[in-house]
Enzyme design. Structure first.
Site, PDB file in Angstrom:
ATOM      1  N   HIS A 182       0.191  -7.378  21.330  1.00  0.00           N
ATOM      2  CA  HIS A 182      -0.037  -6.903  22.705  1.00  0.00           C
ATOM      3  C   HIS A 182       0.814  -5.674  23.017  1.00  0.00           C
ATOM      4  CE1 HIS A 182      -1.090  -7.524  27.009  1.00  0.00           C
ATOM      5  NE2 HIS A 182       0.102  -6.994  27.210  1.00  0.00           N
ATOM      6  N   GLU A 183       2.095  -5.772  22.723  1.00  0.00           N
ATOM      7  CA  GLU A 183       2.989  -4.650  23.045  1.00  0.00           C
ATOM      8  C   GLU A 183       2.745  -3.444  22.146  1.00  0.00           C
ATOM      9  OE1 GLU A 183       4.425  -4.786  25.744  1.00  0.00           O
ATOM     10  OE2 GLU A 183       4.250  -6.930  26.101  1.00  0.00           O
ATOM     11  N   HIS A 223       0.185  -1.254  23.806  1.00  0.00           N
ATOM     12  CA  HIS A 223       0.780  -0.346  24.795  1.00  0.00           C
ATOM     13  C   HIS A 223       1.528   0.801  24.111  1.00  0.00           C
ATOM     14  CE1 HIS A 223      -0.260  -2.913  28.098  1.00  0.00           C
ATOM     15  NE2 HIS A 223       0.558  -3.902  27.760  1.00  0.00           N
TER      16      HIS A 223
END
Length: 449
Positions: free
Chosen positions: A21-22, A25
């Site tokens: 997920h990170e 980003h």
């Protein structure tokens, strides 16, 4: 040992999903030329860190493992007087609204992509599953009233093709959530094609993670109760049971398969059962007394014989392109199902008991890891989808809340006010804390019930 395995399995699931997920980003922020100050796995106080790259980004592990974050150069975080003019051009809020949307949306999208890759790999490899072949339902069941008698092979549910038992169960879950009758296309033992309409109104949604199909009379077909190896001097051998015996009834109750025989024995610790069987074309009745076994605070009966219970298996596999298409569809269908469940919880059509927290996720992680790597990877894919969907909910502090702000900015031509953002952030924290309390409460209820 089992607890340690559960903890490790949960840690791997959590670590993989947070990092993916990170990374979504982080990679899109770098692609948009935004300066990243820190990439953290975990929240709160940093317990380990190292700096890498031309920007000297800090890669960190923080104390609280439930989450992570990517910290970018952001004017909202404090005084940037010491930042060079070149770096100020890379500050987050100075980017176009479309770049900010891309950076924020990248995290959930990364979770969806992970699920697609996992499903595609599993479909390409081939997933051994029980065939979608039905066992005989009881005469009082919904399945019996719909015309099913056992031995049928399900080929489709509401027009969607069925390859294996997992497909059947998933499509039945969708029918229950949508509150629509399930139309089962089946082929019976004689090869005739039939259709059975199964009403699902009686199934509460909180039972969807259990054996709700059995409540409808839909059960997996298993082989007859034919005995295999007989343990010497065990209750079965002492009673005269022999390898190859087919059990047909216990205390006058017909035995439809090996599982039914095992259940009958387990429920009769220390009691003598009249077991009727077929041996070389002859019908015999033998008294069998199961020995008593205590396990986990419960008492079970055991006669120390091997019973055939393995259902017919199929391998549901596809070529690479077809597997990718199936993976995309599975991810989309699962995402849509999650959104439906959330919407129905909000309007009160679905119980909030369906909200699960870290304890339940850890438990399922341990269970699937013990079953095998295919079940474990499938579980990671489903949790990744759930994480992606939940992060897209329009709740302040979540990615979806920020995307809502940017949507307003696109429509109005100006960003939301700082004052409104502060109030919304506090409200978002309150909503998340409430959801977490509900989830933990439900987890504890599942443990004690």
């Amino acid at each position: 040992m089992m607890l340690l395995q559960t903890i490790l399995a949960f840690a791997v699931v959590l670590g993989v999903l947070i990092i993916v997920h990170e990374l979504g980003h982080y990679l899109v922020a770098r692609w948009c030329n935004v300066k990243v100050l820190r990439f953290s796995v975990g929240m709160g106080k940093v317990v380990w860190s190292r700096r890498f790259g031309t920007d000297q980004t800090e890669w960190a592990v923080s104390m609280l493992p439930l989450g992570g974050y990517v910290k970018m150069l952001d004017a909202r975080d404090g005084d940037l007087a010491d930042v060079s003019p070149q770096d100020m051009q890379r500050e987050f809020t100075r980017q176009s609204v479309w770049k900010r949307i891309a950076i924020v949306a990248a995290g959930p999208i990364a979770n969806f992509l992970l699920a697609i890759l996992l499903f595609a790999g599993l479909y390409s490899h081939g997933i051994p599953e029980p065939a979608a072949k039905l066992g005989a339902p009881s005469e009082q069941s919904i399945a019996w009233k719909a015309g099913l008698r056992g031995g049928e092979r399900v080929t489709a549910v509401n027009g969607e093709p069925v390859q294996a038992w997992g497909d059947l169960r998933w499509l039945m879950v969708q029918a229950v959530v949508d509150r629509q009758p399930a139309r089962l296309d089946v082929v019976d033992a004689a090869g005739a094609q039939e259709t059975a309409i199964i009403p699902v109104d009686s199934v509460p949604t909180e039972k969807l993670d259990g054996d709700f199909l059995a409540d409808l009379g839909i059960d997996l077909a298993r082989p007859p109760a034919v005995l295999g190896q007989i343990v010497p001097d065990g209750p079965g051998m002492l009673a005269g049971l022999q390898q190859g015996d087919e059990i047909v009834a216990v205390d006058g109750t017909p035995i439809r398969d090996g599982m039914a025989f095992v259940d009958a024995v387990r429920a009769a610790a220390g009691k003598t059962l009249q077991v009727r069987l077929q041996r070389h074309g002859e019908t015999l009745t033998l008294p069998v007394t199961p020995e008593t076994l205590e396990q986990g605070g419960q008492t079970f009966g055991r006669i120390k014989v091997e019973v055939a219970m393995m259902p017919e298996m199929v391998t549901a596999g596809s070529g690479p392109l077809a597997a990718l298409g199936k993976a995309v569809k599975k991810t989309w269908d699962t995402s849509a199902m999650t959104v439906k469940m959330v919407g129905k919880m909000i309007v009160g059509e679905v119980s909030w008991k369906n909200v699960t927290g870290p304890i339940t996720i850890a438990d399922y992680a341990g269970q699937t890891a013990r079953i095998g790597w295919i079940s474990y990877l499938s579980f990671i894919a489903f949790v990744s989808i759930s994480l992606g969907v939940m992060n897209l909910l329009p709740i302040p502090v979540l990615d979806g809340g920020h995307l809502l702000y940017y949507a307003v900015e696109v429509l109005t031509g100006r960003p939301v006010s700082e004052r409104f953002g502060e109030i919304a952030q506090r409200a978002g924290v309150g909503i998340l804390m409430t959801l977490m309390l509900v989830a933990v409460f439900n987890d504890i209820n599942r443990l004690v019930s």
